[in-house]
Design a protein around this motif. Structure first.
Motif, mmCIF file in Angstrom:
data_model
loop_
_atom_site.group_PDB
_atom_site.id
_atom_site.type_symbol
_atom_site.label_atom_id
_atom_site.label_comp_id
_atom_site.label_asym_id
_atom_site.label_seq_id
_atom_site.Cartn_x
_atom_site.Cartn_y
_atom_site.Cartn_z
ATOM 1 N N UNK A 1 0.861 -1.179 0.000
ATOM 2 C CA UNK A 1 0.000 0.000 0.000
ATOM 3 C C UNK A 1 0.899 1.231 0.000
ATOM 4 N N UNK A 2 0.398 2.310 -0.563
ATOM 5 C CA UNK A 2 1.162 3.556 -0.623
ATOM 6 C C UNK A 2 0.635 4.497 0.458
ATOM 7 N N UNK A 3 1.567 5.036 1.248
ATOM 8 C CA UNK A 3 1.217 5.957 2.328
ATOM 9 C C UNK A 3 2.045 7.229 2.188
ATOM 10 N N UNK A 4 1.663 8.255 2.947
ATOM 11 C CA UNK A 4 2.294 9.564 2.828
ATOM 12 C C UNK A 4 2.842 10.005 4.178
ATOM 13 N N UNK A 5 4.121 10.349 4.209
ATOM 14 C CA UNK A 5 4.717 10.894 5.430
ATOM 15 C C UNK A 5 4.154 12.293 5.681
ATOM 16 N N UNK A 6 4.388 12.820 6.870
ATOM 17 C CA UNK A 6 3.898 14.153 7.197
ATOM 18 C C UNK A 6 4.495 15.225 6.285
ATOM 19 N N UNK A 7 5.715 14.979 5.751
ATOM 20 C CA UNK A 7 6.356 15.946 4.842
ATOM 21 C C UNK A 7 5.891 15.773 3.394
ATOM 22 N N UNK A 8 4.845 14.961 3.195
ATOM 23 C CA UNK A 8 4.193 14.702 1.918
ATOM 24 C C UNK A 8 4.972 13.763 0.988
ATOM 25 N N UNK B 1 0.284 6.336 13.327
ATOM 26 C CA UNK B 1 1.582 5.674 13.334
ATOM 27 C C UNK B 1 1.397 4.221 12.928
ATOM 28 N N UNK B 2 2.203 3.795 11.958
ATOM 29 C CA UNK B 2 2.233 2.397 11.547
ATOM 30 C C UNK B 2 3.411 1.756 12.258
ATOM 31 N N UNK C 1 9.915 -1.072 13.349
ATOM 32 C CA UNK C 1 10.004 0.206 12.632
ATOM 33 C C UNK C 1 8.670 0.937 12.768
ATOM 34 N N UNK C 2 8.741 2.251 12.869
ATOM 35 C CA UNK C 2 7.540 3.076 13.016
ATOM 36 C C UNK C 2 7.528 4.142 11.936
ATOM 37 N N UNK C 3 6.354 4.352 11.376
ATOM 38 C CA UNK C 3 6.169 5.372 10.346
ATOM 39 C C UNK C 3 4.973 6.226 10.731
ATOM 40 N N UNK C 4 5.180 7.541 10.793
ATOM 41 C CA UNK C 4 4.086 8.474 11.054
ATOM 42 C C UNK C 4 3.593 8.942 9.691
ATOM 43 N N UNK C 5 2.291 8.773 9.449
ATOM 44 C CA UNK C 5 1.733 9.042 8.122
ATOM 45 C C UNK C 5 0.531 9.973 8.205
#
Length: 74
Positions: free
Chosen positions: A2-9, A29-30, A36-40
Motif C-alpha cells: 500500500x502507498x502511504x504519505x509521510x507528514x512531509x508529503x 503511526x504504523x 520500525x515506526x512510520x508516522x503518516x
C-alpha cells in the motif's frame, strides 16, 4: 503493498503483511513487525480501507488465475 504519505508529503510503499498495528495519538503511526515506526498522513480508517482493497485485489487475481488454469485443464 500500500502507498502511504509521510507528514512531509513524501510517499512510500509498505508491505501491508508486515504491519503489526496502526495507532492514532493524534498522528497515525504504523508499527511494523520489526519495530520500525512510520508516522503518516492517512487516518487509521483510510489505512484499513487500503489494506482491505489490496488483499481483495490479491484474492480476486488469484481466483482469476485459478479459473484460467481450470479452463486450460478442460
Amino acid at each position: 503493498m500500500i502507498v502511504v504519505t509521510r507528514l512531509n508529503r513524501s510517499r512510500f510503499a509498505v508491505n501491508s503483511d508486515l504491519i503489526e498495528r496502526v495507532q492514532e495519538s493524534p498522528d497515525t503511526t504504523i508499527v511494523m513487525v520489526d519495530g520500525a515506526r512510520f508516522v503518516v498522513r492517512e487516518t487509521m480508517e483510510e489505512l484499513i480501507a487500503q489494506i482491505t482493497a489490496f488483499r481483495a485485489g490479491v484474492l480476486a487475481q488469484a481466483s482469476g488465475l485459478s479459473a484460467a488454469a481450470r479452463a486450460e485443464d478442460l
